[in-house]
Design a protein around this motif. Structure first.
Motif, mmCIF file in Angstrom:
data_model
loop_
_atom_site.group_PDB
_atom_site.id
_atom_site.type_symbol
_atom_site.label_atom_id
_atom_site.label_comp_id
_atom_site.label_asym_id
_atom_site.label_seq_id
_atom_site.Cartn_x
_atom_site.Cartn_y
_atom_site.Cartn_z
ATOM 1 N N MET A 1 43.060 66.767 41.478
ATOM 2 C CA MET A 1 42.956 65.372 41.027
ATOM 3 C C MET A 1 41.726 65.165 40.131
ATOM 4 O O MET A 1 41.782 64.441 39.155
ATOM 5 N N ASP A 2 40.610 65.824 40.486
ATOM 6 C CA ASP A 2 39.399 65.702 39.676
ATOM 7 C C ASP A 2 39.625 66.222 38.259
ATOM 8 O O ASP A 2 39.154 65.630 37.284
ATOM 9 N N LEU A 3 40.349 67.329 38.154
ATOM 10 C CA LEU A 3 40.643 67.912 36.846
ATOM 11 C C LEU A 3 41.521 66.981 36.024
ATOM 12 O O LEU A 3 41.311 66.797 34.822
ATOM 13 N N PHE A 4 42.502 66.380 36.685
ATOM 14 C CA PHE A 4 43.404 65.436 36.020
ATOM 15 C C PHE A 4 42.625 64.246 35.474
ATOM 16 O O PHE A 4 42.790 63.852 34.310
ATOM 17 N N ILE A 5 41.761 63.678 36.319
ATOM 18 C CA ILE A 5 40.979 62.507 35.911
ATOM 19 C C ILE A 5 40.033 62.863 34.774
ATOM 20 O O ILE A 5 39.894 62.101 33.808
ATOM 21 N N TYR A 6 39.392 64.039 34.876
ATOM 22 C CA TYR A 6 38.454 64.459 33.830
ATOM 23 C C TYR A 6 39.147 64.559 32.472
ATOM 24 O O TYR A 6 38.664 64.020 31.473
ATOM 25 N N LEU A 7 40.295 65.261 32.432
ATOM 26 C CA LEU A 7 40.984 65.445 31.161
ATOM 27 C C LEU A 7 41.559 64.132 30.650
ATOM 28 O O LEU A 7 41.500 63.852 29.447
ATOM 29 N N PHE A 8 42.083 63.313 31.552
ATOM 30 C CA PHE A 8 42.644 62.028 31.139
ATOM 31 C C PHE A 8 41.568 61.149 30.517
ATOM 32 O O PHE A 8 41.773 60.570 29.439
ATOM 33 N N VAL A 9 40.417 61.049 31.177
ATOM 34 C CA VAL A 9 39.329 60.208 30.669
ATOM 35 C C VAL A 9 38.801 60.752 29.344
ATOM 36 O O VAL A 9 38.531 59.991 28.404
ATOM 37 N N ALA A 10 38.656 62.077 29.268
ATOM 38 C CA ALA A 10 38.155 62.690 28.034
ATOM 39 C C ALA A 10 39.103 62.420 26.866
ATOM 40 O O ALA A 10 38.667 62.022 25.773
ATOM 41 N N LEU A 11 40.392 62.617 27.086
ATOM 42 C CA LEU A 11 41.377 62.374 26.028
ATOM 43 C C LEU A 11 41.448 60.898 25.666
ATOM 44 O O LEU A 11 41.537 60.537 24.478
ATOM 45 N N PHE A 12 41.412 60.036 26.679
ATOM 46 C CA PHE A 12 41.480 58.600 26.423
ATOM 47 C C PHE A 12 40.293 58.152 25.579
ATOM 48 O O PHE A 12 40.431 57.333 24.669
ATOM 49 N N SER A 13 39.124 58.709 25.880
ATOM 50 C CA SER A 13 37.922 58.344 25.135
ATOM 51 C C SER A 13 38.002 58.818 23.692
ATOM 52 O O SER A 13 37.641 58.091 22.765
ATOM 53 N N VAL A 14 38.462 60.058 23.494
ATOM 54 C CA VAL A 14 38.520 60.621 22.151
ATOM 55 C C VAL A 14 39.635 59.978 21.326
ATOM 56 O O VAL A 14 39.446 59.647 20.151
ATOM 57 N N LEU A 15 40.805 59.779 21.933
ATOM 58 C CA LEU A 15 41.923 59.166 21.205
ATOM 59 C C LEU A 15 41.670 57.678 20.950
ATOM 60 O O LEU A 15 42.103 57.141 19.928
ATOM 61 N N ASN A 16 41.025 57.007 21.916
ATOM 62 C CA ASN A 16 40.687 55.588 21.821
ATOM 63 C C ASN A 16 41.882 54.712 21.408
ATOM 64 O O ASN A 16 41.876 54.085 20.338
ATOM 65 N N PRO A 17 42.934 54.649 22.228
ATOM 66 C CA PRO A 17 44.084 53.811 21.886
ATOM 67 C C PRO A 17 43.748 52.326 21.772
ATOM 68 O O PRO A 17 44.412 51.596 21.022
ATOM 69 N N ILE A 18 42.708 51.867 22.489
ATOM 70 C CA ILE A 18 42.303 50.470 22.379
ATOM 71 C C ILE A 18 41.863 50.163 20.947
ATOM 72 O O ILE A 18 42.171 49.112 20.383
ATOM 73 N N GLY A 19 41.143 51.105 20.343
ATOM 74 C CA GLY A 19 40.694 50.906 18.965
ATOM 75 C C GLY A 19 41.825 50.893 17.961
ATOM 76 O O GLY A 19 41.645 50.432 16.826
ATOM 77 N N THR A 20 43.000 51.403 18.362
ATOM 78 C CA THR A 20 44.160 51.428 17.475
ATOM 79 C C THR A 20 44.903 50.096 17.489
ATOM 80 O O THR A 20 45.736 49.844 16.606
ATOM 81 N N VAL A 21 44.610 49.257 18.481
ATOM 82 C CA VAL A 21 45.336 47.991 18.645
ATOM 83 C C VAL A 21 45.329 47.128 17.375
ATOM 84 O O VAL A 21 46.390 46.688 16.925
ATOM 85 N N PRO A 22 44.160 46.844 16.779
ATOM 86 C CA PRO A 22 44.190 45.990 15.582
ATOM 87 C C PRO A 22 44.953 46.604 14.422
ATOM 88 O O PRO A 22 45.604 45.874 13.656
ATOM 89 N N ILE A 23 44.918 47.943 14.278
ATOM 90 C CA ILE A 23 45.688 48.595 13.228
ATOM 91 C C ILE A 23 47.179 48.435 13.488
ATOM 92 O O ILE A 23 47.964 48.120 12.585
ATOM 93 N N PHE A 24 47.573 48.649 14.748
ATOM 94 C CA PHE A 24 48.984 48.507 15.121
ATOM 95 C C PHE A 24 49.474 47.091 14.859
ATOM 96 O O PHE A 24 50.570 46.888 14.312
ATOM 97 N N VAL A 25 48.648 46.128 15.238
ATOM 98 C CA VAL A 25 49.020 44.718 15.021
ATOM 99 C C VAL A 25 49.184 44.439 13.531
ATOM 100 O O VAL A 25 50.140 43.788 13.108
#
Length: 209
Positions: A1-25
């Motif tokens: 579970m720790d490995l899953f959380i680590y990779l998920f958080v790392a990818l989420f931070s690097v991909l930054n889907p929240i920052g894509t929101v205004p572009i998508f809109v």
């Protein structure tokens, strides 16, 4: 579970889907809810395919070109740090290759799920190098399954965020999105620096030994 959380958080931070929101809109203004859902779905599918392919075959690409994993870590770390500073300075879109001309061209096309949304806005060199480096250290069967699940979870998160992009844009507002992006920027910079430090330590140890 720790490995899953680590990779998920790392990818989420690097991909930054929240920052894509205004572009998508901006790119989906005037589109129906069904069309926005379709674009969100295919963007997440494209990102998943790009990341999972990079994760499993990236090692062989490095071998073919004779690139060491430490060189990749340093190069990837620099890219990740650059993305982090872009988030902090508010120039993330420019760094990801999105400008007014590209945005206007994208609005005229029927499908924007692959470009510019999946590439280069979400799945870029930073996330790809992160996954290749991760594979070098975690390649047992269980770890590969966990990593694949983390990538799949990221794709689901991207779909949910983009599907709710218009609502999030109204809820958070421009200042809210900027604030979140800058907080994520600190995490992204830390991840990039960690990759560079790890590579340098390995290089120093290798030369001393």
């Amino acid at each position: 579970m720790d490995l899953f959380i680590y990779l998920f958080v790392a990818l989420f931070s690097v991909l930054n889907p929240i920052g894509t929101v205004p572009i998508f809109v901006g790119l989906t203004q005037g589109d129906s809810k069904q069309e926005c859902s379709r674009i969100s779905l295919w963007t997440s599918i494209n990102v998943f395919l790009i990341l999972i392919i990079s994760f499993f075959i990236g090692k062989y690409v490095l071998s073919f070109f004779g690139i060491s994993i430490d060189s990749l870590r340093i190069a990837g770390g620099l890219i990740i740090v650059s993305s982090g500073f872009s988030l902090l300075s508010g120039k993330f879109n420019k760094k990801r290759g999105i400008n007014k001309k590209i945005e206007t061209d994208a609005q005229k096309r029927n499908d924007i799920a692959l470009t510019p949304l999946a590439i280069p806005m979400l799945a870029g060199p930073g996330s790809i190098s992160l996954l290749i480096a991760f594979y070098q250290e975690h390649n047992s069967t269980n770890e590969l399954i966990i990593a694949s699940l983390a990538i799949f979870a990221i794709a689901i998160a991207i779909f949910i965020i983009l599907r709710s992009a218009h609502f999030l844009a109204q809820l958070l507002g421009a200042s809210g999105i900027v604030a979140i992006s800058r907080i994520v920027g600190f995490i992204v910079i830390a991840i990039g620096i960690q990759y560079i430090v790890s590579a340098l330590i390995n290089i120093i140890k290798g030369n001393l030994m």
